[in-house]
Write an enzyme that holds these catalytic residues in place. Structure first.
Site, PDB file in Angstrom:
ATOM      1  CD  GLU A 179      -3.645  57.052  45.743  1.00  0.00           C
ATOM      2  OE1 GLU A 179      -4.440  56.085  45.963  1.00  0.00           O
ATOM      3  OE2 GLU A 179      -3.702  58.038  46.567  1.00  0.00           O
ATOM      4  CG  ASN A 307      -2.468  61.347  45.961  1.00  0.00           C
ATOM      5  OD1 ASN A 307      -2.035  62.252  45.327  1.00  0.00           O
ATOM      6  ND2 ASN A 307      -3.108  60.236  45.227  1.00  0.00           N
ATOM      7  CD  GLU A 384      -5.995  61.380  45.679  1.00  0.00           C
ATOM      8  OE1 GLU A 384      -6.186  60.685  46.700  1.00  0.00           O
ATOM      9  OE2 GLU A 384      -6.027  60.866  44.493  1.00  0.00           O
TER      10      GLU A 384
HETATM   11  O1  IFM Z   1     -10.571  58.044  47.540  1.00  0.00           O
HETATM   12  C1  IFM Z   1      -9.250  57.728  47.149  1.00  0.00           C
HETATM   13  C2  IFM Z   1      -8.634  58.054  45.794  1.00  0.00           C
HETATM   14  O2  IFM Z   1      -9.534  57.796  44.835  1.00  0.00           O
HETATM   15  C3  IFM Z   1      -7.423  57.658  45.775  1.00  0.00           C
HETATM   16  N1  IFM Z   1      -6.512  58.048  47.066  1.00  0.00           N
HETATM   17  C4  IFM Z   1      -7.052  57.887  48.194  1.00  0.00           C
HETATM   18  C5  IFM Z   1      -8.584  58.379  48.403  1.00  0.00           C
HETATM   19  C6  IFM Z   1      -9.049  58.128  49.832  1.00  0.00           C
HETATM   20  O3  IFM Z   1      -9.226  56.693  50.107  1.00  0.00           O
END
Ligand code: IFM
Length: 479
Positions: A179, A307, A384
């Site tokens: 990200e 994600n 994610e």
């Molecule tokens: O916890 C975070 C992660 O580190 C990166 N993506 C989003 C998650 C939730 O906010």
């Protein structure tokens, strides 16, 4: 919190054979042992120890103590039947003396920790996926400019080569960055993440240097570990204009440019979006993009990690009333949305997670299909997906988390829809295995499918973990 009701099971959605079922974590969020094993401070150590930056003054000093308990955590993963585990390597464990002058000596203890974790996973039949950067930049590099400096990208490439050389005989997938949107805009524009800067020009420079770092690391991994595959993980937004007016469409396009295209276009197509360059010309002239950079950045990817958590609804702001900023990234005076003064993120009604993030699984299908359209044939993984809810261990010792079960069910069905429509999605990682340090929110937001008691470090499987184990066993989600 808003509850979403489970409906009666009506369909069985099976995933392709060999689909990877994983969970994900990140070093600073779970490891703890911040000052052990030769590790030096990262920007998150500095930031979390700065009063007022993190809810409740929480830090990652101890976190889930995964550094010491990784064997037990791998055993938990095996119990759930996970076939993959995505974790990140903490750069300041690997080259703790790094400065802008060079990486300095490699720390054998740092490499040994990750090597042992990889061995433990493999022995348990779990495929490791390694993220090389999940936000814990060595503080010494931030002191020399951080991601606004080209030097950070160069050193990241060298660091990536070291990690790939050490683990690449056993790790089939390296994800360069997690990200970069968050690293650049939350770290350098809105300042709600480390290093906490609020400088739009710096944020755009960080965007480019993160893209460059990805390109340099891609080449480095391929040199050091030719058998491994390389990915980049982006938090792609499903940007939805509130109406079909031209002004709302323009607002959506600009947000799409900053969150999606400023990463996708250089990586997939070798150029920055002309509209983003024009819209931000009053902030920077982008002269940090040097000849040859885009060729490095567009090195073909093996996998794109996606994600997805929540939709991004936008509308044109008319200035007639106070701006709504329900973009899910914290109430800040500085905005991560550069050159978007007339864009607002309207307050959403309907189901939300404990982060206040709207729940709408359609966005998962949409972002996966978008990637499939833009990069035909490129393998995609959901690196994610998950939700925070305020879970408690009940008197019966169980953690009932029906909202998370329903969230996962809906989002898995959404992934299935994308697969059925032809998107080559090969895996899904729940965020997260464990409750952990949720950045500026500290430990108050629980994303795990495994509950962590932070006083005792006792782990308790939530019902969502049992649900996920069942999905994995059947390779099927029931909806
Ligand atoms: O916890 C975070 C992660 O580190 C990166 N993506 C989003 C998650 C939730 O906010």
């Amino acid at each position: 919190m808003t509850t979403t009701q489970a409906s009666a099971a009506t369909a069985e959605l099976s995933f392709p054979r060999g689909f990877l079922w994983g969970s994900a974590t990140a070093a600073y969020q779970v490891e703890g042992a911040a000052a052990e094993g030769g590790r030096t401070p990262s920007i998150w150590d500095t930031f979390s120890h700065t009063p007022g930056k993190i809810v409740n003054g929480d830090t990652g000093d101890v976190a889930d103590d995964h550094y010491h308990r990784y064997r037990d955590d791998v055993a938990l993963m095996a119990r759930l039947g996970l076939t993959s585990y995505r974790f990140s390597v903490s750069w300041p464990r690997i080259t703790p003396q790094v400065t802008a002058d060079g990486l300095g000596p490699v720390n054998p203890e740092g490499l040994a920790f990750y090597s042992a974790l990889v061995d433990e996973l493999i022995a348990a039949g779990i495929t490791p996926s390694v993220t090389l950067y999940h936000w814990d930049l060595p503080q010494a590099l931030e002191d020399a400019g951080g991601w606004t400096s080209r030097r950070t990208a160069e050193l990241f490439g060298e660091y990536a080569e070291i990690v790939a050389a050490a683990l690449g005989d056993r790790v089939p997938l390296f994800i360069t960055l997690n990200e970069p949107w968050c690293s650049a805009y939350l770290g350098y524009a809105s300042g709600v993440h480390a290093p906490g800067r609020t400088d739009d020009a710096a944020a755009l420079s960080a965007v480019h240097h993160l893209n460059l770092a990805h390109g340099l690391a891609t080449a480095a991994v391929r040199r050091a570990a030719p058998a491994a595959r390389v990915a980049l993980t982006l938090n792609l937004a499903w940007v939805v204009p509130e109406t079909d007016s031209a002004l709302d469409a323009d607002a959506a396009w600009r947000v799409d440019g900053l969150q999606n295209r400023v990463f996708l276009d250089p990586v997939l197509h070798g150029h920055y979006p002309a509209d983003v360059l024009a819209d931000t010309a009053h902030v920077t002239d982008w002269s940090f993009v040097e000849a040859g950079d885009l060729e490095i950045i567009r090195a073909p990817l093996d996998v794109l990690g996606v994600n997805y958590y929540t939709p991004t609804q936008v509308r044109h702001w008319t200035r007639e009333r106070p701006k709504e900023n329900a973009d899910g990234h914290g109430d800040t005076r500085a905005s991560p949305w550069i050159a978007c003064d007339d864009v607002e993120f309207p307050i959403q009604h309907g189901p939300k997670t404990d982060m206040g993030w709207s729940i709408d699984a359609r966005g998962m299908t949409e972002v996966l299909l978008r990637v499939a359209r833009e990069a035909p044939g490129l393998e995609i993984m959901v690196t994610e997906s998950g939700a925070a809810f305020p879970d408690v261990v009940g008197a019966d010792g169980r953690v009932a988390d029906p909202d998370r079960v329903e969230y996962l069910r809906m989002h898995l069905a959404a992934v299935h829809r994308a697969v059925a429509a032809g998107a080559p999605v090969s895996g899904y990682y729940v965020w997260s295995l464990l409750d952990n340090f949720e950045w500026a929110w500290g430990y108050g937001k629980r994303f795990g499918i495994v509950h962590v008691d932070y006083d005792t470090q006792v782990r308790t499987l939530k019902n969502s973990a049992l649900f996920y184990a069942d999905v994995i066993r059947r390779n099927t989600v029931r909806v």
